[in-house]
Design a protein around this motif. Structure first.
Motif, PDB file in Angstrom:
ATOM      1  N   ILE A 168       0.846  -1.190   0.000  1.00  0.00           N
ATOM      2  CA  ILE A 168       0.000   0.000   0.000  1.00  0.00           C
ATOM      3  C   ILE A 168       0.880   1.237   0.000  1.00  0.00           C
ATOM      4  O   ILE A 168       1.785   1.359   0.817  1.00  0.00           O
ATOM      5  N   GLY A 169       0.605   2.159  -0.924  1.00  0.00           N
ATOM      6  CA  GLY A 169       1.353   3.408  -0.951  1.00  0.00           C
ATOM      7  C   GLY A 169       1.966   3.677  -2.308  1.00  0.00           C
ATOM      8  O   GLY A 169       2.083   2.785  -3.154  1.00  0.00           O
ATOM      9  N   VAL A 170       2.382   4.935  -2.483  1.00  0.00           N
ATOM     10  CA  VAL A 170       2.934   5.371  -3.767  1.00  0.00           C
ATOM     11  C   VAL A 170       4.318   5.976  -3.617  1.00  0.00           C
ATOM     12  O   VAL A 170       4.865   6.505  -4.588  1.00  0.00           O
ATOM     13  N   GLU A 175       7.640   1.673  -3.732  1.00  0.00           N
ATOM     14  CA  GLU A 175       7.825   1.158  -5.086  1.00  0.00           C
ATOM     15  C   GLU A 175       9.060   0.259  -5.150  1.00  0.00           C
ATOM     16  O   GLU A 175       9.045  -0.782  -5.818  1.00  0.00           O
ATOM     17  N   ARG A 176      10.119   0.670  -4.480  1.00  0.00           N
ATOM     18  CA  ARG A 176      11.326  -0.178  -4.463  1.00  0.00           C
ATOM     19  C   ARG A 176      11.047  -1.496  -3.759  1.00  0.00           C
ATOM     20  O   ARG A 176      11.521  -2.555  -4.191  1.00  0.00           O
ATOM     21  N   LEU A 177      10.273  -1.450  -2.678  1.00  0.00           N
ATOM     22  CA  LEU A 177       9.927  -2.679  -1.963  1.00  0.00           C
ATOM     23  C   LEU A 177       9.064  -3.583  -2.826  1.00  0.00           C
ATOM     24  O   LEU A 177       9.274  -4.803  -2.891  1.00  0.00           O
ATOM     25  N   ARG A 183      10.808  -9.333  -7.799  1.00  0.00           N
ATOM     26  CA  ARG A 183      12.041  -9.896  -8.354  1.00  0.00           C
ATOM     27  C   ARG A 183      12.513 -11.115  -7.572  1.00  0.00           C
ATOM     28  O   ARG A 183      13.003 -12.092  -8.144  1.00  0.00           O
ATOM     29  N   VAL A 184      12.348 -11.079  -6.253  1.00  0.00           N
ATOM     30  CA  VAL A 184      12.921 -12.124  -5.397  1.00  0.00           C
ATOM     31  C   VAL A 184      11.966 -13.304  -5.208  1.00  0.00           C
ATOM     32  O   VAL A 184      12.405 -14.453  -5.087  1.00  0.00           O
ATOM     33  N   ALA A 185      10.663 -13.054  -5.185  1.00  0.00           N
ATOM     34  CA  ALA A 185       9.692 -14.097  -4.847  1.00  0.00           C
ATOM     35  C   ALA A 185       9.824 -15.369  -5.678  1.00  0.00           C
ATOM     36  O   ALA A 185       9.762 -16.472  -5.125  1.00  0.00           O
ATOM     37  N   PRO A 186      10.013 -15.296  -7.008  1.00  0.00           N
ATOM     38  CA  PRO A 186      10.055 -16.548  -7.793  1.00  0.00           C
ATOM     39  C   PRO A 186      11.294 -17.396  -7.555  1.00  0.00           C
ATOM     40  O   PRO A 186      11.341 -18.549  -7.979  1.00  0.00           O
ATOM     41  N   GLU A 330      15.903  -4.378   2.880  1.00  0.00           N
ATOM     42  CA  GLU A 330      15.774  -3.426   3.989  1.00  0.00           C
ATOM     43  C   GLU A 330      14.397  -2.774   3.907  1.00  0.00           C
ATOM     44  O   GLU A 330      14.025  -2.199   2.883  1.00  0.00           O
ATOM     45  N   LEU A 331      13.626  -2.876   5.004  1.00  0.00           N
ATOM     46  CA  LEU A 331      12.299  -2.281   5.039  1.00  0.00           C
ATOM     47  C   LEU A 331      12.384  -0.862   5.597  1.00  0.00           C
ATOM     48  O   LEU A 331      12.926  -0.658   6.692  1.00  0.00           O
ATOM     49  N   PRO A 332      11.872   0.113   4.877  1.00  0.00           N
ATOM     50  CA  PRO A 332      11.998   1.499   5.326  1.00  0.00           C
ATOM     51  C   PRO A 332      11.051   1.790   6.481  1.00  0.00           C
ATOM     52  O   PRO A 332       9.929   1.283   6.517  1.00  0.00           O
ATOM     53  N   PRO A 333      11.466   2.642   7.424  1.00  0.00           N
ATOM     54  CA  PRO A 333      10.544   3.086   8.468  1.00  0.00           C
ATOM     55  C   PRO A 333       9.476   4.000   7.875  1.00  0.00           C
ATOM     56  O   PRO A 333       9.662   4.573   6.792  1.00  0.00           O
ATOM     57  N   LEU A 334       8.387   4.153   8.582  1.00  0.00           N
ATOM     58  CA  LEU A 334       7.271   4.941   8.063  1.00  0.00           C
ATOM     59  C   LEU A 334       7.669   6.401   7.842  1.00  0.00           C
ATOM     60  O   LEU A 334       7.164   7.049   6.923  1.00  0.00           O
TER      61      LEU A 334
END
Length: 467
Positions: A168-170, A175-177, A183-186, A330-334
Motif C-alpha cells: 500500500i502506498g505510492v 515502489e522499491r519494496l 524480483r525475489v519471490a520466484p 531493507e524495510l523502510p521506516p514509516l
C-alpha cells in the motif's frame, strides 16, 4: 516418479505438474512381499501422490526410511523375516510419527488389536478395491494435515495482526519494496528482511511466499526469541522421544512451503549452528535421533537489529549471516515514506471499522498533515493502533500524538515541530498513559526498555543544562 524396490543409493525423483485431487505432500512407502500387490498399490497411488516407492521386506523398507522421509507407510503384516507388526513397533520406538496402514489377508480380532496397539492408523483386509485404499490414504493425509495445523497454531504461531499490505502506498520507498518482492519471490533463495519494529517484516515475508512457486504450500512463522534454546531446537527440528512421544518439527511442517524465522538475531548459539547445517545440507536431525530427514523449505529470516552489528559483537555466527542474506531486503521506516500515510489510514479505517462494528471516520486535511509530520517511532504498527483507538473512541484525536510538555512552551501556531520534539512528546504521552511503567511503555512503543531509559536520560540531561 515411481520406483519399485530400487536400492536407496539410487536417486528418487518427484512428480511435477500436480493435478487436482492429488496429495502433493504425500510421500508413500509400500512394503509387501507380493509383487502383484506392490505393483497394484504403486500404480493406484502414483497418479495421486508426489512420491511412491515399494519394498519387498521390512529390511528393505528400513533402508528407504533412512534415505527418505515418508508421510505414510502401507505395510503388510505377513512379511518374510521381520513381520509388519514387529517393524511397526521398531518404527515407533525410533521416533517415526507418520501414518501407517496395515494390510493383511489373514486377520483376526487379536491381530487387529495388536496392530492398533503397535500404532497403526488403519487396518485393511485383503483383497480390497481401489476406492477402499484411496479412502484410507485420503483420511491419513487429512489427519496428518490437521495435526500439523493444530501443532503450529497451538505451539508456536503468533496471531498475525494485519498492519496493512506492505504494497500500500505510492512513495519511492514502497515502489522499491514492491519491485524487490516481485524480483525475489520466484527464486528459491534465502531472504533476510531487516528493519525497525513495526515496519511489516512478516507481511513482506507472506508476500514473498504468496508470489512464489511455493504459494500452495504452508507458511510457518516462528518467533525465535520466545523459547529456551532446548525447546526452540525441538520446535524447529522435532524430537525422536519426549514426554508426549516423537514429534515432527516446524521444518517438517513447512515442507514444500516457507519457514519464516522472525527476530533471528535472538537465536541461541547452539541453534545457530544447527540452522547453518540445515541450510547447507537440506537435512534436519531431530533431537534425540540418529537419522536425518530431508527438507524442502524456503527460509525467510527477519530482524529489527542490524545483523552485521550482531556479528561484529560476536553474538551471531558470520557464516550463518552470509547464508541467510543471500538476498537482503531493507524495510523502510514509516517516516521515510510519509506519502503512504493517507493510503494506509484509509486502508486501516476500511478494514478495522467493520471488524470493530463501529462507524468509519473521516480524517480531514489538517489532521492528515499532522499525521504526516509525526515521527512514528512504532512505524506502521503504531499508525494502525492509532487508527484503531480513534475508531473505538469515535473521534480523530491527533492531539494525543502531540501532548504539551511542561518543560517547554508549545510551538507557535503554524510553526513546524522538529522530529525530536515530536518523538519526545509521543513517548511522554505513552508513559503518562501507563502511569510511568517503562516496561509497558516500551512494549507499546515497540522498543526495548534500555532504549527508552537511554532517551529519558538524554532528555533529563538536556533539561538540566537548559536551566
Amino acid at each position: 516418479m515411481v520406483h519399485e524396490a530400487i536400492p536407496p543409493t539410487q536417486e528418487a525423483g518427484s512428480a511435477s505438474g500436480l493435478a487436482e485431487g492429488r496429495w502433493p505432500e504425500g510421500a508413500i512407502l509400500v512394503v509387501d512381499d507380493e509383487p502383484g500387490m506392490r505393483n497394484f498399490l504403486v500404480k493406484t497411488l502414483a497418479p495421486r501422490c508426489r512420491f511412491v516407492v515399494a519394498a519387498a521386506s521390512a529390511e528393505e523398507g528400513e533402508q528407504w526410511m533412512r534415505a527418505q522421509r515418508f508421510d505414510l507407510v502401507i505395510l503388510d503384516i505377513a512379511l518374510p523375516g521381520v513381520s509388519g507388526v514387529q517393524w511397526l513397533h521398531t518404527l515407533r520406538e525410533q521416533g517415526y510419527g507418520g501414518e501407517v496402514i496395515l494390510i493383511t489377508a489373514f486377520a483376526s480380532l487379536d491381530t487387529a488389536i495388536e496392530a492398533l496397539r503397535a500404532g497403526a492408523s488403519d487396518f485393511i483386509l485383503k483383497p480390497f478395491r481401489v476406492p477402499q485404499i484411496l479412502n484410507a490414504v485420503r483420511q491419513c493425509h487429512e489427519r496428518a494435515r490437521l495435526r500439523r495445523e493444530n501443532y503450529v497454531l497451538r505451539r508456536h504461531a503468533r496471531p498475525s495482526r494485519s498492519e496493512g499490505t506492505p504494497l500500500i502506498g505510492v512513495s519511492a520507498a514502497t515502489e522499491r519494496l514492491r519491485a524487490a518482492i516481485a524480483r525475489v519471490a520466484p527464486t528459491p533463495s534465502t531472504v533476510l528482511l531487516q528493519g525497525e519494529s513495526g515496519t511489516g517484516k512478516e507481511l513482506v515475508a507472506r508476500a514473498l511466499h504468496a508470489a512464489s512457486p511455493r504459494a500452495a504450500g504452508p507458511f510457518v512463522a516462528v518467533q525465535c526469541g520466545t523459547l529456551a534454546p532446548e525447546l526452540l531446537a525441538r520446535e524447529l527440528f522435532g524430537h525422536a522421544r519426549g514426554p508426549h512421544g516423537a514429534h515432527d518439527g516446524l521444518f517438517v511442517y513447512a515442507q514444500g512451503g516457507t519457514l519464516f524465522l522472525d527476530e533471528v538475531a535472538d537465536l541461541p548459539p547452539a541453534v545457530q549452528a544447527s540452522l547453518l547445517r540445515v541450510l547447507e545440507e537440506l537435512h534436519i536431525r531431530p533431537v534425540g535421533s540418529q537419522q536425518t530427514v530431508p527438507v524442502d523449505v524456503r527460509v525467510i529470516a527477519a530482524t529489527n537489529r542490524p545483523l552485521a552489528d550482531e556479528v561484529a559483537a560476536g553474538r551471531f555466527r558470520e557464516d550463518l549471516y552470509f547464508r541467510l542474506r543471500v538476498v537482503d531486503i531493507e524495510l523502510p521506516p514509516l517516516r521515510q515514506r510519509r506519502e503512504d500515510i493517507p493510503a494506509l489510514v484509509e486502508h486501516f479505517v476500511a478494514t478495522l471499522a467493520p471488524a470493530l462494528g463501529v462507524a468509519p471516520l473521516e480524517v480531514d486535511a489538517d489532521a492528515m498533515a499532522l499525521l504526516q509530520q509525526y515521527h512514528w517511532p512504532g512505524n506502521v504498527r503504531e499508525l494502525r493502533n492509532w487508527v484503531e483507538r480513534s475508531l473505538i473512541l469515535g473521534e480523530v484525536n491527533v492531539s494525543a500524538l502531540y501532548p504539551p510538555l511542561r518543560e517547554r512552551p508549545a510551538c507557535a501556531p503554524g510553526q513546524p515541530l522538529d522530529l525530536e520534539t515530536l518523538q519526545r512528546r509521543h513517548i511522554q504521552a505513552v508513559l503518562d498513559s501507563v502511569g510511568g511503567d517503562k516496561t509497558r511503555a516500551a512494549q507499546l512503543l515497540g522498543v526495548s526498555r534500555r532504549t527508552l531509559e537511554r532517551r529519558a536520560a538524554e532528555w533529563a540531561a538536556q533539561d538540566g543544562s537548559a536551566r
